[in-house]
Design an enzyme around this catalytic site. Structure first.
Site, PDB file in Angstrom:
ATOM      1  N   ASN A   5       0.795  -1.176  -0.050  1.00  0.00           N
ATOM      2  CA  ASN A   5       0.011  -0.078  -0.067  1.00  0.00           C
ATOM      3  C   ASN A   5       0.814   1.208   0.054  1.00  0.00           C
ATOM      4  O   ASN A   5       2.111   1.034   0.279  1.00  0.00           O
ATOM      5  CB  ASN A   5      -0.921  -0.077   1.235  1.00  0.00           C
ATOM      6  CG  ASN A   5      -0.256  -0.007   2.551  1.00  0.00           C
ATOM      7  OD1 ASN A   5       0.692   0.646   2.878  1.00  0.00           O
ATOM      8  ND2 ASN A   5      -0.689  -1.163   3.410  1.00  0.00           N
ATOM      9  N   GLY A  59      -3.552  -9.899   2.897  1.00  0.00           N
ATOM     10  CA  GLY A  59      -3.093 -10.473   1.841  1.00  0.00           C
ATOM     11  C   GLY A  59      -1.551 -10.763   1.667  1.00  0.00           C
ATOM     12  O   GLY A  59      -1.099 -10.724   2.964  1.00  0.00           O
ATOM     13  N   ASP A  97       0.858  -8.552   1.209  1.00  0.00           N
ATOM     14  CA  ASP A  97       1.521  -7.420   2.258  1.00  0.00           C
ATOM     15  C   ASP A  97       1.774  -7.783   3.414  1.00  0.00           C
ATOM     16  O   ASP A  97       2.830  -7.828   4.119  1.00  0.00           O
ATOM     17  CB  ASP A  97       0.639  -6.264   2.055  1.00  0.00           C
ATOM     18  CG  ASP A  97       1.445  -4.968   2.433  1.00  0.00           C
ATOM     19  OD1 ASP A  97       2.768  -5.171   2.522  1.00  0.00           O
ATOM     20  OD2 ASP A  97       1.082  -3.999   2.553  1.00  0.00           O
ATOM     21  N   THR A 150      -4.278  -7.761  -7.527  1.00  0.00           N
ATOM     22  CA  THR A 150      -5.493  -8.583  -7.776  1.00  0.00           C
ATOM     23  C   THR A 150      -5.988  -9.065  -6.506  1.00  0.00           C
ATOM     24  O   THR A 150      -7.111  -9.791  -6.770  1.00  0.00           O
ATOM     25  CB  THR A 150      -4.612 -10.127  -8.597  1.00  0.00           C
ATOM     26  OG1 THR A 150      -3.965 -10.628  -7.782  1.00  0.00           O
ATOM     27  CG2 THR A 150      -4.233  -9.656 -10.038  1.00  0.00           C
ATOM     28  N   GLY A 151      -5.476  -8.832  -5.274  1.00  0.00           N
ATOM     29  CA  GLY A 151      -6.395  -9.175  -4.335  1.00  0.00           C
ATOM     30  C   GLY A 151      -7.507  -8.005  -3.735  1.00  0.00           C
ATOM     31  O   GLY A 151      -8.338  -7.752  -4.714  1.00  0.00           O
ATOM     32  N   TYR A 161      -7.457  -4.984  -3.924  1.00  0.00           N
ATOM     33  CA  TYR A 161      -7.306  -3.876  -5.013  1.00  0.00           C
ATOM     34  C   TYR A 161      -8.044  -4.227  -6.174  1.00  0.00           C
ATOM     35  O   TYR A 161      -8.489  -3.427  -7.028  1.00  0.00           O
ATOM     36  CB  TYR A 161      -5.823  -3.394  -5.508  1.00  0.00           C
ATOM     37  CG  TYR A 161      -5.028  -2.468  -4.359  1.00  0.00           C
ATOM     38  CD1 TYR A 161      -5.426  -2.504  -2.966  1.00  0.00           C
ATOM     39  CD2 TYR A 161      -3.956  -1.955  -4.871  1.00  0.00           C
ATOM     40  CE1 TYR A 161      -5.165  -1.849  -2.132  1.00  0.00           C
ATOM     41  CE2 TYR A 161      -3.077  -1.090  -3.708  1.00  0.00           C
ATOM     42  CZ  TYR A 161      -3.789  -1.077  -2.279  1.00  0.00           C
ATOM     43  OH  TYR A 161      -3.266  -0.228  -1.571  1.00  0.00           O
TER      44      TYR A 161
END
Length: 166
Positions: A23, A31, A33, A116-117, A119
């Site tokens: 982020n 996820g 991150d 793709t998560g 976001y």
């Protein structure tokens, strides 16, 4: 120079660098991150704070700390909106991450599926952009020895990556 796919947890890969779908604040979220921040241990957060954030499409590097990977490249993908800028920003994530890897003399890079998560970037469209950008970078930098691994966390993503790899 190679492009490969692998299914599993990116935090377990012993490579020069893994690429985190971060982020803008670089403050471990959910996820991949969050998983990277947990696996890297408590030293990653202050290292990320010291970078002063990261704009969408850009990439910044930190040590990997407790990860098997020596480094983490943090890149901020676009929050999917369907706008014309989404693919440009996502492509920039891959391009800038590879540039940072080369600038730091790194020769094995593992990418998560950026944006793709949470976001919301559609997996098919995001994956095509990822493979196109990586292939273009490898073609344009034939003199640089680089192994790129596209990491699929689940079977659905892995199947799609197999198709795109050919």
């Amino acid at each position: 120079m190679s492009l490969e796919i692998w299914q599993g947890d990116i935090t377990s890969l012993k490579v020069d660098v893994i690429v985190n779908a971060a982020n803008k604040e670089l403050r471990g979220g959910g996820g991949v991150d969050g998983a990277i921040h947990r696996a890297a241990g408590p030293k990653l957060d202050p290292a990320c704070r010291a970078l002063g954030g990261c704009e969408t499409g850009e990439a910044k590097i930190t040590p990997g700390f407790d990860l098997p990977a020596k480094y983490v490249i943090h890149t901020v993908g676009p929050i999917y909106s369907g706008s014309h800028s989404d693919p440009l920003l996502l492509a920039a994530c891959y391009r800038n991450s590879l540039r940072v890897a080369q600038e730091n003399g790194l020769h094995s890079v593992a990418f998560s599926a950026i944006s793709t998560g949470v976001y919301g970037y559609p997996l098919g469209a995001a994956s095509k952009i990822a493979f196109t950008e990586v292939r273009k970078w490898l073609r344009d930098h034939k003199d640089y020895d680089l192994r790129v691994i596209m990491v699929a966390y689940d079977a659905r993503t892995y199947a799609l990556y197999q198709k795109l790899l050919g």
